[in-house]
Design a protein around this motif. Structure first.
Motif, PDB file in Angstrom:
ATOM      1  N   PRO A  17      58.561  19.639 -17.670  1.00 12.61           N
ATOM      2  CA  PRO A  17      58.999  20.678 -18.606  1.00 12.61           C
ATOM      3  C   PRO A  17      57.877  21.645 -18.963  1.00 12.61           C
ATOM      4  CG  PRO A  17      58.754  18.582 -19.748  1.00 12.61           C
ATOM      5  CD  PRO A  17      58.515  18.320 -18.287  1.00 12.61           C
ATOM      6  N   VAL A  20      55.043  21.384 -22.320  1.00 13.72           N
ATOM      7  CA  VAL A  20      54.864  20.002 -22.774  1.00 13.72           C
ATOM      8  C   VAL A  20      53.675  19.412 -22.020  1.00 13.72           C
ATOM      9  CG1 VAL A  20      55.919  17.714 -22.914  1.00 13.72           C
ATOM     10  CG2 VAL A  20      57.323  19.760 -23.263  1.00 13.72           C
ATOM     11  N   TYR A  21      52.726  18.818 -22.744  1.00 13.51           N
ATOM     12  CA  TYR A  21      51.533  18.269 -22.103  1.00 13.51           C
ATOM     13  C   TYR A  21      51.931  17.309 -20.991  1.00 13.51           C
ATOM     14  CZ  TYR A  21      47.091  16.042 -21.245  1.00 13.51           C
ATOM     15  OH  TYR A  21      45.964  15.573 -20.629  1.00 13.51           O
ATOM     16  N   TYR A  22      51.263  17.451 -19.856  1.00 12.26           N
ATOM     17  CA  TYR A  22      51.536  16.651 -18.661  1.00 12.26           C
ATOM     18  C   TYR A  22      50.228  16.079 -18.150  1.00 12.26           C
ATOM     19  CZ  TYR A  22      52.604  15.771 -13.708  1.00 12.26           C
ATOM     20  OH  TYR A  22      52.745  15.210 -12.477  1.00 12.26           O
ATOM     21  N   ASN A  60      49.107  21.922 -20.101  1.00 15.58           N
ATOM     22  CA  ASN A  60      50.384  22.392 -20.639  1.00 15.58           C
ATOM     23  C   ASN A  60      50.945  23.423 -19.667  1.00 15.58           C
ATOM     24  OD1 ASN A  60      50.542  20.962 -23.176  1.00 15.58           O
ATOM     25  ND2 ASN A  60      48.775  22.173 -23.776  1.00 15.58           N
TER      26      ASN A  60
END
Length: 110
Positions: A17, A20-22, A60
Motif C-alpha cells: 500500500p 504505509v511503512y514497508y 514509505n
C-alpha cells in the motif's frame, strides 16, 4: 570464491500500500559463511523505498504519477522493476580482495 546463493525468489515481491511503512529482507547466503552485502544494480525502486547494504528494502512507498491534462498528482498502481547484486568481500593475504557476485531481478507494485 563461491558466489552467494539467493534464497529470495526472483520476480514479484508483491503489492504494497502507498504511504504505509514497508520493510522486507532480501536474502542470499554465502556457502563459505562470509557476510553478504547488497546494492541496487539496475532499474529503479518505487519512490520512497531504498535498499541498505544488509538487504533490507524499506520506506514509505509512493505511487504518484503526473497525468497530462490533470492539474494534480494522481495515485495509480505503479510497478517498479529492479536488479539487486548480492556480493561478498574477503581479504586474502595472497590474492588481496576477492568478491563473489550474484544478481537477481525483482518487481514491486505500489
Amino acid at each position: 570464491m563461491a558466489q552467494p546463493v539467493w534464497e529470495t525468489t526472483p520476480g514479484s515481491l508483491g503489492t504494497i500500500p502507498e504511504g504505509v511503512y514497508y520493510s522486507t529482507p532480501l536474502v542470499a547466503v554465502d556457502p563459505q559463511a562470509n557476510p553478504v552485502f547488497y546494492r541496487l544494480l539496475a532499474g529503479k525502486l518505487p519512490p520512497g523505498i531504498q535498499i541498505d547494504q544488509t538487504g533490507i528494502l524499506s520506506g514509505n512507498p509512493q505511487a504518484v504519477a503526473q497525468i497530462e491534462g490533470v492539474p494534480t498528482d494522481v495515485a495509480v498502481d505503479t510497478t517498479s522493476k529492479f536488479a539487486v547484486r548480492a556480493y561478498t568481500t574477503v581479504n586474502d593475504q595472497v590474492s588481496g580482495t576477492i568478491s563473489g557476485l550474484a544478481d537477481r531481478t525483482f518487481t514491486l507494485t505500489v
